[in-house]
Design a protein around this motif. Sequence first.
Motif, PDB file in Angstrom:
ATOM      1  N   THR A  65       0.074 -13.016  -5.434  1.00 45.82           N
ATOM      2  CA  THR A  65       1.481 -12.988  -5.794  1.00 45.82           C
ATOM      3  C   THR A  65       2.347 -12.928  -4.546  1.00 45.82           C
ATOM      4  O   THR A  65       1.890 -12.500  -3.480  1.00 45.82           O
ATOM      5  CB  THR A  65       1.794 -11.782  -6.704  1.00 45.82           C
ATOM      6  N   VAL A  66       3.598 -13.356  -4.705  1.00 50.70           N
ATOM      7  CA  VAL A  66       4.617 -13.168  -3.668  1.00 50.70           C
ATOM      8  C   VAL A  66       5.644 -12.135  -4.116  1.00 50.70           C
ATOM      9  O   VAL A  66       6.645 -11.917  -3.437  1.00 50.70           O
ATOM     10  CB  VAL A  66       5.315 -14.499  -3.316  1.00 50.70           C
ATOM     11  N   ASP A  67       5.391 -11.491  -5.235  1.00 55.64           N
ATOM     12  CA  ASP A  67       6.292 -10.501  -5.824  1.00 55.64           C
ATOM     13  C   ASP A  67       5.779  -9.099  -5.523  1.00 55.64           C
ATOM     14  O   ASP A  67       4.710  -8.716  -6.002  1.00 55.64           O
ATOM     15  CB  ASP A  67       6.373 -10.727  -7.336  1.00 55.64           C
ATOM     16  N   PRO A  68       6.517  -8.303  -4.736  1.00 55.61           N
ATOM     17  CA  PRO A  68       6.013  -6.965  -4.402  1.00 55.61           C
ATOM     18  C   PRO A  68       5.815  -6.068  -5.613  1.00 55.61           C
ATOM     19  O   PRO A  68       4.889  -5.257  -5.633  1.00 55.61           O
ATOM     20  CB  PRO A  68       7.072  -6.397  -3.454  1.00 55.61           C
ATOM     21  N   ALA A  69       6.649  -6.195  -6.617  1.00 62.40           N
ATOM     22  CA  ALA A  69       6.491  -5.366  -7.816  1.00 62.40           C
ATOM     23  C   ALA A  69       5.154  -5.639  -8.481  1.00 62.40           C
ATOM     24  O   ALA A  69       4.438  -4.714  -8.885  1.00 62.40           O
ATOM     25  CB  ALA A  69       7.637  -5.622  -8.798  1.00 62.40           C
ATOM     26  N   GLU A  70       4.797  -6.895  -8.582  1.00 62.11           N
ATOM     27  CA  GLU A  70       3.511  -7.265  -9.194  1.00 62.11           C
ATOM     28  C   GLU A  70       2.348  -6.801  -8.332  1.00 62.11           C
ATOM     29  O   GLU A  70       1.332  -6.311  -8.838  1.00 62.11           O
ATOM     30  CB  GLU A  70       3.447  -8.779  -9.401  1.00 62.11           C
ATOM     31  N   ALA A  71       2.500  -6.942  -7.024  1.00 59.92           N
ATOM     32  CA  ALA A  71       1.409  -6.585  -6.114  1.00 59.92           C
ATOM     33  C   ALA A  71       1.155  -5.084  -6.089  1.00 59.92           C
ATOM     34  O   ALA A  71       0.017  -4.626  -6.235  1.00 59.92           O
ATOM     35  CB  ALA A  71       1.722  -7.087  -4.713  1.00 59.92           C
ATOM     36  N   PHE A  72       2.205  -4.298  -5.919  1.00 59.62           N
ATOM     37  CA  PHE A  72       2.042  -2.869  -5.668  1.00 59.62           C
ATOM     38  C   PHE A  72       1.842  -2.048  -6.933  1.00 59.62           C
ATOM     39  O   PHE A  72       1.216  -0.986  -6.881  1.00 59.62           O
ATOM     40  CB  PHE A  72       3.244  -2.336  -4.888  1.00 59.62           C
ATOM     41  N   THR A  73       2.361  -2.490  -8.057  1.00 62.46           N
ATOM     42  CA  THR A  73       2.239  -1.703  -9.282  1.00 62.46           C
ATOM     43  C   THR A  73       0.767  -1.496  -9.646  1.00 62.46           C
ATOM     44  O   THR A  73      -0.001  -2.446  -9.750  1.00 62.46           O
ATOM     45  CB  THR A  73       2.962  -2.393 -10.447  1.00 62.46           C
ATOM     46  N   GLY A  74       0.378  -0.240  -9.798  1.00 66.93           N
ATOM     47  CA  GLY A  74      -0.992   0.088 -10.159  1.00 66.93           C
ATOM     48  C   GLY A  74      -1.964   0.144  -9.002  1.00 66.93           C
ATOM     49  O   GLY A  74      -3.154   0.417  -9.191  1.00 66.93           O
ATOM     50  N   ALA A  75      -1.486  -0.078  -7.776  1.00 69.90           N
ATOM     51  CA  ALA A  75      -2.386  -0.072  -6.615  1.00 69.90           C
ATOM     52  C   ALA A  75      -2.875   1.339  -6.323  1.00 69.90           C
ATOM     53  O   ALA A  75      -2.109   2.294  -6.336  1.00 69.90           O
ATOM     54  CB  ALA A  75      -1.678  -0.631  -5.395  1.00 69.90           C
ATOM     55  N   LYS A  76      -4.159   1.463  -6.057  1.00 70.57           N
ATOM     56  CA  LYS A  76      -4.744   2.731  -5.643  1.00 70.57           C
ATOM     57  C   LYS A  76      -5.120   2.730  -4.161  1.00 70.57           C
ATOM     58  O   LYS A  76      -5.238   3.788  -3.542  1.00 70.57           O
ATOM     59  CB  LYS A  76      -5.984   3.035  -6.481  1.00 70.57           C
ATOM     60  N   TYR A  77      -5.309   1.556  -3.605  1.00 68.51           N
ATOM     61  CA  TYR A  77      -5.639   1.421  -2.192  1.00 68.51           C
ATOM     62  C   TYR A  77      -4.895   0.209  -1.647  1.00 68.51           C
ATOM     63  O   TYR A  77      -4.766  -0.809  -2.339  1.00 68.51           O
ATOM     64  CB  TYR A  77      -7.148   1.242  -1.976  1.00 68.51           C
ATOM     65  N   ILE A  78      -4.413   0.304  -0.421  1.00 67.41           N
ATOM     66  CA  ILE A  78      -3.669  -0.786   0.205  1.00 67.41           C
ATOM     67  C   ILE A  78      -4.076  -0.893   1.666  1.00 67.41           C
ATOM     68  O   ILE A  78      -4.189   0.115   2.366  1.00 67.41           O
ATOM     69  CB  ILE A  78      -2.148  -0.561   0.137  1.00 67.41           C
ATOM     70  N   ILE A  79      -4.259  -2.116   2.127  1.00 66.50           N
ATOM     71  CA  ILE A  79      -4.360  -2.389   3.559  1.00 66.50           C
ATOM     72  C   ILE A  79      -3.283  -3.406   3.889  1.00 66.50           C
ATOM     73  O   ILE A  79      -3.182  -4.441   3.226  1.00 66.50           O
ATOM     74  CB  ILE A  79      -5.729  -2.974   3.973  1.00 66.50           C
ATOM     75  N   SER A  80      -2.490  -3.124   4.907  1.00 69.11           N
ATOM     76  CA  SER A  80      -1.413  -4.042   5.266  1.00 69.11           C
ATOM     77  C   SER A  80      -1.582  -4.604   6.665  1.00 69.11           C
ATOM     78  O   SER A  80      -1.618  -3.867   7.648  1.00 69.11           O
ATOM     79  CB  SER A  80      -0.049  -3.357   5.170  1.00 69.11           C
ATOM     80  N   SER A  81      -1.673  -5.928   6.712  1.00 62.27           N
ATOM     81  CA  SER A  81      -1.595  -6.647   7.990  1.00 62.27           C
ATOM     82  C   SER A  81      -0.330  -7.496   7.987  1.00 62.27           C
ATOM     83  O   SER A  81      -0.248  -8.505   8.683  1.00 62.27           O
ATOM     84  CB  SER A  81      -2.834  -7.537   8.187  1.00 62.27           C
ATOM     85  N   GLY A  82       0.658  -7.086   7.201  1.00 60.35           N
ATOM     86  CA  GLY A  82       1.813  -7.921   6.918  1.00 60.35           C
ATOM     87  C   GLY A  82       2.906  -7.916   7.952  1.00 60.35           C
ATOM     88  O   GLY A  82       4.089  -7.857   7.605  1.00 60.35           O
ATOM     89  N   GLY A  83       2.570  -7.967   9.215  1.00 59.70           N
ATOM     90  CA  GLY A  83       3.578  -8.047  10.269  1.00 59.70           C
ATOM     91  C   GLY A  83       3.414  -9.311  11.080  1.00 59.70           C
ATOM     92  O   GLY A  83       2.491 -10.099  10.863  1.00 59.70           O
ATOM     93  N   ALA A  84       4.334  -9.511  12.019  1.00 63.79           N
ATOM     94  CA  ALA A  84       4.234 -10.672  12.903  1.00 63.79           C
ATOM     95  C   ALA A  84       3.062 -10.482  13.861  1.00 63.79           C
ATOM     96  O   ALA A  84       2.822  -9.377  14.336  1.00 63.79           O
ATOM     97  CB  ALA A  84       5.524 -10.845  13.694  1.00 63.79           C
ATOM     98  N   PRO A  85       2.311 -11.547  14.148  1.00 59.18           N
ATOM     99  CA  PRO A  85       1.170 -11.416  15.060  1.00 59.18           C
ATOM    100  C   PRO A  85       1.604 -11.353  16.515  1.00 59.18           C
ATOM    101  O   PRO A  85       2.697 -11.797  16.881  1.00 59.18           O
ATOM    102  CB  PRO A  85       0.367 -12.692  14.791  1.00 59.18           C
ATOM    103  N   ARG A  86       0.740 -10.805  17.314  1.00 61.08           N
ATOM    104  CA  ARG A  86       0.966 -10.763  18.752  1.00 61.08           C
ATOM    105  C   ARG A  86       0.577 -12.101  19.362  1.00 61.08           C
ATOM    106  O   ARG A  86      -0.441 -12.692  19.021  1.00 61.08           O
ATOM    107  CB  ARG A  86       0.115  -9.640  19.333  1.00 61.08           C
ATOM    108  N   LYS A  87       1.409 -12.590  20.296  1.00 59.36           N
ATOM    109  CA  LYS A  87       1.149 -13.863  20.957  1.00 59.36           C
ATOM    110  C   LYS A  87       0.901 -13.643  22.445  1.00 59.36           C
ATOM    111  O   LYS A  87       1.165 -12.556  22.979  1.00 59.36           O
ATOM    112  CB  LYS A  87       2.332 -14.814  20.745  1.00 59.36           C
ATOM    113  N   GLU A  88       0.401 -14.675  23.107  1.00 61.86           N
ATOM    114  CA  GLU A  88       0.049 -14.537  24.518  1.00 61.86           C
ATOM    115  C   GLU A  88       1.261 -14.107  25.330  1.00 61.86           C
ATOM    116  O   GLU A  88       2.374 -14.611  25.159  1.00 61.86           O
ATOM    117  CB  GLU A  88      -0.515 -15.852  25.067  1.00 61.86           C
ATOM    118  N   GLY A  89       1.033 -13.141  26.211  1.00 60.87           N
ATOM    119  CA  GLY A  89       2.098 -12.625  27.055  1.00 60.87           C
ATOM    120  C   GLY A  89       2.846 -11.459  26.454  1.00 60.87           C
ATOM    121  O   GLY A  89       3.650 -10.815  27.137  1.00 60.87           O
ATOM    122  N   MET A  90       2.587 -11.150  25.182  1.00 62.37           N
ATOM    123  CA  MET A  90       3.265 -10.049  24.508  1.00 62.37           C
ATOM    124  C   MET A  90       2.409  -8.794  24.544  1.00 62.37           C
ATOM    125  O   MET A  90       1.185  -8.878  24.507  1.00 62.37           O
ATOM    126  CB  MET A  90       3.547 -10.398  23.039  1.00 62.37           C
TER     127      MET A  90
END
Length: 330
Positions: A65-90
Motif C-alpha cells: 500500500t501507499v496509504d499509511p492508515a492501511e499500512a500501520f493499522t494493526g501493526a505489531k512490528y515495524i521496520i523502517s528504512s523509509g528515508g533518503a539514501p546516503r550517496k557518495e561524498g555524504m
Amino acid sequence: MNYLTNEKLVIVGAGGMIGSNMVQTALTLGLTPNICLYDIYEPGVHGVFDEMEQCAFPGANLSYTVDPAEAFTGAKYIISSGGAPRKEGMTREDLLKGNCKIAADFGENIKKYCPDVKHVVVIFNPADVTALTALIHSGLKPNQLTSLAALDSTRLQQALAHEFGVQQDKVTGAHTYGGHGEQMAVFASQVKVDGKPLSEMGLSAERWEEIKHHTVQGGSNIIKLRGRSSFQSPAYNAVKMIEAAMGGEKFTLPAGCYVNDEKLGFKNVMMAMPTTIDATGVHYSEPTGTPEEMASLQASYEHLCKMREEIISLDIVPAVADWKKDNANL
C-alpha cells in the motif's frame, strides 16, 4: 512453513533496496506470513510485492500500500528504512534535516494508527537521531524502539577476521558504541580472536588505527565499490533485531537505544550500547573499556547531543523539557 508469529509486520520503504531485502529476509527466516509492504512510490512497492509473491513462500500473506492508515493499522512490528539514501561524498549526518522530518511523520503514524505496536526498528540515517525523533513523536516506551547500530560492529569484526585469517565468528567482542556515524567509538579492549585477547595478537597501534578508520568508513567504502549505499547487510541485521523482539533468537550485538541515565552521564539520546533485544524489548548495560575508549564514547555522546540540539532548533522535535507533552514515557 512454520512461522515465529502470525502478527503483522510492516516494512516501511519496502520499494527500495533495503526494504525489499528485508521483506525477503523476513520470509526466508520464517518470521511471520503477514507482512505489509509500505512505500510512497507505488510502482516500486508494487514491483517488490509482485517479486515476493513470485518467490512463492508457503503460507505468505503479503499486501502492499501507499496509504499509511492501511499500512500501520494493526501493526505489531515495524521496520523502517523509509528515508533518503546516503550517496557518495555524504556523511550520515548530511541526511539529518530531511530524514528527521520523515521520522517525525513516521512517529505520528505510529501514535495515530498502531499505538499498541510491540517493537519498532529504525534504520535510515542518521539512525540515532531519526530514531530519537520517531520515539518522541510515537509515544512509545523507550524499550519498544531501537535503531540499527550492529553494522559498525560487524564491519569491525570482518576487518579483524581478515587481518588474522580466521573465520569471522571467531572474532568476539568487536563492538562500537555511541553514535552510528563518523564519531562512533570503536572498542578494542574486549575483543578476542579465536579466544585470544586482541592485546596479545601483536597488532601495531598504526594498524589498529587503520582498521578503526576502515570501520568508520565502512558505509562509504560500500558506496565506492557498488555505486550505492549498503542494503543487504542493514536489511539482515534489522530483520534479526525484529526477530528477537518477536521472541526468536536474542539479538546481542549493539543496538541503538534511548539512554537517559544519570549514573552513566548519558542523557536524552539514542546511542549504541551493549544491548540485548528479546520479547520484552531492548535492555542495555554499562559499557566497559579503557580510559581512552570511554573518552571516545564521551566524545561520541557529545556529538549526538549536538545533533539533538540541531533538530530541536529546526522545530522537528520540541525542547527536551517538553518531550513529555508528546511522549509521556520519556
